[in-house]
Design a protein around this motif. Structure first.
Motif, PDB file in Angstrom:
ATOM      1  N   ARG A   1       0.806  -1.215   0.000  1.00 28.38           N
ATOM      2  CA  ARG A   1       0.000   0.000   0.000  1.00 28.38           C
ATOM      3  C   ARG A   1       0.837   1.263   0.000  1.00 28.38           C
ATOM      4  NH1 ARG A   1      -5.520   1.496   3.286  1.00 28.38           N
ATOM      5  NH2 ARG A   1      -5.875   3.183   1.845  1.00 28.38           N
ATOM      6  N   VAL A   2       1.955   1.252   0.704  1.00 32.95           N
ATOM      7  CA  VAL A   2       2.768   2.471   0.741  1.00 32.95           C
ATOM      8  C   VAL A   2       3.915   2.412  -0.262  1.00 32.95           C
ATOM      9  CG1 VAL A   2       2.203   2.899   3.169  1.00 32.95           C
ATOM     10  CG2 VAL A   2       4.283   1.658   2.590  1.00 32.95           C
ATOM     11  N   GLY A   3       4.060   1.273  -0.959  1.00 30.12           N
ATOM     12  CA  GLY A   3       5.160   1.116  -1.899  1.00 30.12           C
ATOM     13  C   GLY A   3       4.961   1.909  -3.178  1.00 30.12           C
TER      14      GLY A   3
ATOM     15  N   PHE B   1      -6.989  -4.571   9.033  1.00 30.53           N
ATOM     16  CA  PHE B   1      -6.910  -3.685  10.198  1.00 30.53           C
ATOM     17  C   PHE B   1      -5.469  -3.553  10.665  1.00 30.53           C
ATOM     18  CE2 PHE B   1     -11.244  -5.212  10.155  1.00 30.53           C
ATOM     19  CZ  PHE B   1     -11.955  -4.045  10.347  1.00 30.53           C
TER      20      PHE B   1
ATOM     21  N   GLU C   1      -3.796  -1.133   8.363  1.00 31.43           N
ATOM     22  CA  GLU C   1      -4.096   0.260   8.660  1.00 31.43           C
ATOM     23  C   GLU C   1      -3.372   0.741   9.909  1.00 31.43           C
ATOM     24  OE1 GLU C   1      -4.943   0.870   5.705  1.00 31.43           O
ATOM     25  OE2 GLU C   1      -6.361   2.378   6.374  1.00 31.43           O
TER      26      GLU C   1
ATOM     27  N   ARG D   1       0.132   1.356   8.914  1.00 28.67           N
ATOM     28  CA  ARG D   1       0.212   2.550   8.071  1.00 28.67           C
ATOM     29  C   ARG D   1       0.129   3.810   8.924  1.00 28.67           C
ATOM     30  NH1 ARG D   1      -2.861   5.460   4.004  1.00 28.67           N
ATOM     31  NH2 ARG D   1      -4.762   4.841   5.038  1.00 28.67           N
ATOM     32  N   ALA D   2      -0.728   3.751   9.962  1.00 24.50           N
ATOM     33  CA  ALA D   2      -0.801   4.884  10.881  1.00 24.50           C
ATOM     34  C   ALA D   2       0.576   5.133  11.488  1.00 24.50           C
ATOM     35  CB  ALA D   2      -1.822   4.615  11.979  1.00 24.50           C
TER      36      ALA D   2
ATOM     37  N   VAL E   1       3.553   4.380  10.138  1.00 26.08           N
ATOM     38  CA  VAL E   1       4.445   4.952   9.122  1.00 26.08           C
ATOM     39  C   VAL E   1       4.136   6.429   8.932  1.00 26.08           C
ATOM     40  CG1 VAL E   1       5.040   4.917   6.672  1.00 26.08           C
ATOM     41  CG2 VAL E   1       4.849   2.775   7.927  1.00 26.08           C
ATOM     42  N   ASN E   2       2.844   6.759   8.865  1.00 26.89           N
ATOM     43  CA  ASN E   2       2.458   8.148   8.637  1.00 26.89           C
ATOM     44  C   ASN E   2       2.819   9.062   9.804  1.00 26.89           C
ATOM     45  OD1 ASN E   2       1.491   7.651   6.140  1.00 26.89           O
ATOM     46  ND2 ASN E   2      -0.657   7.477   6.767  1.00 26.89           N
ATOM     47  N   SER E   3       3.002   8.459  10.985  1.00 28.31           N
ATOM     48  CA  SER E   3       3.300   9.308  12.131  1.00 28.31           C
ATOM     49  C   SER E   3       4.759   9.757  12.149  1.00 28.31           C
ATOM     50  CB  SER E   3       2.977   8.566  13.428  1.00 28.31           C
ATOM     51  OG  SER E   3       3.981   7.611  13.670  1.00 28.31           O
ATOM     52  N   VAL E   4       5.607   9.121  11.331  1.00 27.06           N
ATOM     53  CA  VAL E   4       7.013   9.550  11.269  1.00 27.06           C
ATOM     54  C   VAL E   4       7.076  10.844  10.477  1.00 27.06           C
ATOM     55  CG1 VAL E   4       9.325   8.911  10.537  1.00 27.06           C
ATOM     56  CG2 VAL E   4       7.745   7.154  11.315  1.00 27.06           C
TER      57      VAL E   4
ATOM     58  N   VAL F   1      13.483   5.390  10.048  1.00 25.05           N
ATOM     59  CA  VAL F   1      12.034   5.406   9.819  1.00 25.05           C
ATOM     60  C   VAL F   1      11.333   4.266  10.559  1.00 25.05           C
ATOM     61  CG1 VAL F   1      10.222   5.242   8.080  1.00 25.05           C
ATOM     62  CG2 VAL F   1      12.264   6.589   7.617  1.00 25.05           C
TER      63      VAL F   1
ATOM     64  N   ALA G   1       5.276   3.692  17.044  1.00 26.49           N
ATOM     65  CA  ALA G   1       3.987   4.383  16.960  1.00 26.49           C
ATOM     66  C   ALA G   1       2.848   3.427  16.636  1.00 26.49           C
ATOM     67  CB  ALA G   1       4.062   5.492  15.909  1.00 26.49           C
TER      68      ALA G   1
ATOM     69  N   PRO H   1      -2.214   1.292  18.268  1.00 22.99           N
ATOM     70  CA  PRO H   1      -3.292   0.839  17.386  1.00 22.99           C
ATOM     71  C   PRO H   1      -3.249  -0.667  17.126  1.00 22.99           C
ATOM     72  CG  PRO H   1      -1.740   2.214  16.177  1.00 22.99           C
ATOM     73  CD  PRO H   1      -1.397   2.332  17.621  1.00 22.99           C
TER      74      PRO H   1
END
Lengths: 217, 294
Positions: free
Chosen positions: A40-42, A100, A103, A106-107, A109-112, A135, A142, A146
């Motif tokens: 998804r983030v690739g 889940f 997600e 991913r939360a 990864v996005n928090s970095v 990273v 983080a 979750p």
């Protein structure tokens, strides 16, 4: 009262199946969820689209419907015929929980913050170094809260396996209640307490992990 | 997703872009091969015949599915509305200054969030539902109310705590009483930022109505079961049921996102952790993305 005391081994065996189901499903979901988040983030857009669609489709489907798919739909396709119910349950829970997990990761990864990666590149770190030293350590930390939420919810969801003939804790409670109409509330409280102990154990483990990994900022 | 400025990758150069393009094509080929393979597999197993799909284009069954769908939505809405009342009471209880109110409220919230919903529904059904009791429909609704109410209590508490402390302080400074501060200052503001989280909770409630399957409650899955026991088309029925749930939930999610943009603005949707994690809700909100509820 006597029944649940003298047959307490049935209560324990129910929770043992619940725990097995939860453990292997958690493991499977973490692996598949990690694969999904990597897609998804690739940078490969087709894979990102695939992972995003999978996540959105499965997240909006009730777990019970996925249970029907695996336990009633798959036999019609000659899939998983003769597989033990426990394995089928694990497959179902993994299909449902991995989005889940994806997600939650991913939360993380996005928090970095972007500046972290930029600074790492600026001082000449390679892609591998940036990932492993800067990273991912932050992203994983983080993700712990979750992810714990997801694992706890998943453990509670294993109860739905009772509907499809797995003799785990919830199915056992139904059995006990059918045989002892007078002790319904006591029986419910015993089984509820079992689940509460499991949930608190998971959240305690997460708390220890967070404390251990805490960094000074 | 903004390409180029990612925490994971540097801005790709021409060679990397070419490489990514090649991966894209390879992945696309793989995906198409997979889909074609799936088609032939389903065809070989005889799952694509008209007979198996016929019920879903037959008016009677379409009406039955529609009615099941309405029952499901009705159950979810009733449960959420009751849960709102229950949640506000418990949420205010948890914020109370009196320990004898705060502790029991916290205990109730913790209990219903830690116990699996299905266990709760089975208990309610077998104890109060069967025979001359409240029946399977209300057993599910009450179970959903207790569980979602406890989650909403947490959302509610997080919403009040998310308000700037100056709001309450200013209200006390102009001489308002505790009840006035709560009802005229804090509640109206908290409700506004809670609305998207409440709609998201509707998605959870809607998915959980399917648990009524175990206690023979009416609804979409019950209609599905009667269709596949009659036609032995389990696979097709599951796909149709899933599609109906997905579309409904997707619409709810769109509404939640729209309300979020319209009334709340840029801040993230309120999130609360699972049971046992109640003190970490800020950690989840900080994580930045909506990971949804399991």
């Amino acid at each position: 009262m006597e029944d649940i005391v003298s047959n307490f081994d049935l209560v324990l065996s129910g929770f043992w199946i619940t725990l097995q189901l939860a453990f292997w499903s958690a493991l499977g979901s973490l692996v598949i969820g990690a694969l999904l988040v990597a897609m998804r983030v690739g940078p490969v857009r087709v894979l990102a689209l695939f992972a995003t669609s999978y996540v959105n489709i499965v997240r909006n489907t009730p777990l019970l419907v996925i249970f029907i798919l695996v336990f009633a739909g798959f036999p019609a396709l000659d899939l998983l015929v003769g597989t033990p119910f426990l394995v089928k349950g694990i497959v179902t829970m993994t299909i449902y929980t991995s989005p889940f997990v994806c997600e939650a990761l991913r939360a993380g990864v996005n928090s970095v913050q972007l500046g972290q990666a930029e600074a790492a590149r600026a001082i000449g770190m390679t892609f591998g170094q940036t990932m492993t030293q800067v990273v991912l350590p932050q992203a994983v930390r983080a993700s712990v809260p979750p992810l714990t939420s997801v694992i706890i919810a998943m453990t509670k969801n294993t109860s739905i396996a009772a509907v499809f003939g797995l003799a785990e804790a919830t199915a056992r409670m139904r059995g006990f209640t059918n045989n002892n109409a007078d002790d319904r509330i006591l029986i419910f409280l015993v089984f509820a307490l079992g689940y509460i102990v499991i949930v608190e154990a998971i959240s305690g483990a997460s708390w220890l992990l967070e404390r251990r990994w805490r960094t000074v900022r | 997703m903004s390409r180029g400025t990612s925490v994971l990758f540097d801005v790709p150069g021409p060679r990397t872009r070419l490489r990514h393009r090649i991966y894209d094509v390879a992945a696309l080929v793989l995906l198409v091969v997979g889909l074609v393979g799936l088609y032939f597999f389903l065809d070989a197993k005889g799952q694509l015949t008209y007979e198996d799909w016929e019920p879903f284009v037959t008016p009677e069954f379409m009406v039955a599915l529609g009615e099941g769908w309405i029952t499901t939505i009705q159950m979810a809405l009733t449960a959420v509305l009751l849960a709102l009342v229950f949640g506000v009471v418990l949420g205010v209880g948890k914020l109370s200054d009196h320990r004898w109110v705060r502790l029991p409220s916290a205990l109730v919230v913790e209990f219903f969030r830690a116990v699996p919903l299905l266990l709760l529904i089975v208990f309610i059904f077998l104890t109060y539902g069967v025979g001359g009791g409240i029946g399977s429909y209300w057993s599910v609704v009450i179970g959903l109310m207790l569980y979602n109410g406890s989650v909403l209590a947490e959302i509610f508490r997080a919403g009040i705590n998310a308000l700037p402390p100056g709001q309450a302080e200013a209200a006390y400074a102009v001489g308002m009483r505790k009840t006035q501060v709560m009802t005229t200052i804090l509640l109206p503001q908290a409700v506004k930022i809670m609305i998207p989280a409440i709609i998201s909770q509707c998605v959870v409630a809607l998915k959980d109505t399917s648990l009524g399957f175990y206690v023979l409650a009416p609804g979409l899955t019950a209609v599905g079961r009667s269709i596949y026991t009659e036609f032995r088309n389990q696979f097709q029925t599951v796909l149709v049921l899933a599609l109906m749930y997905i579309v409904t939930n997707f619409i709810l999610t769109l509404i939640a996102t729209w309300v979020q943009k319209r009334y709340v603005g840029e801040r993230d949707q309120l999130q609360v952790g699972a049971a046992g994690l109640s003190d970490q809700d800020t950690g989840l909100a900080d994580a930045g993305t909506r990971h949804g509820q399991v």
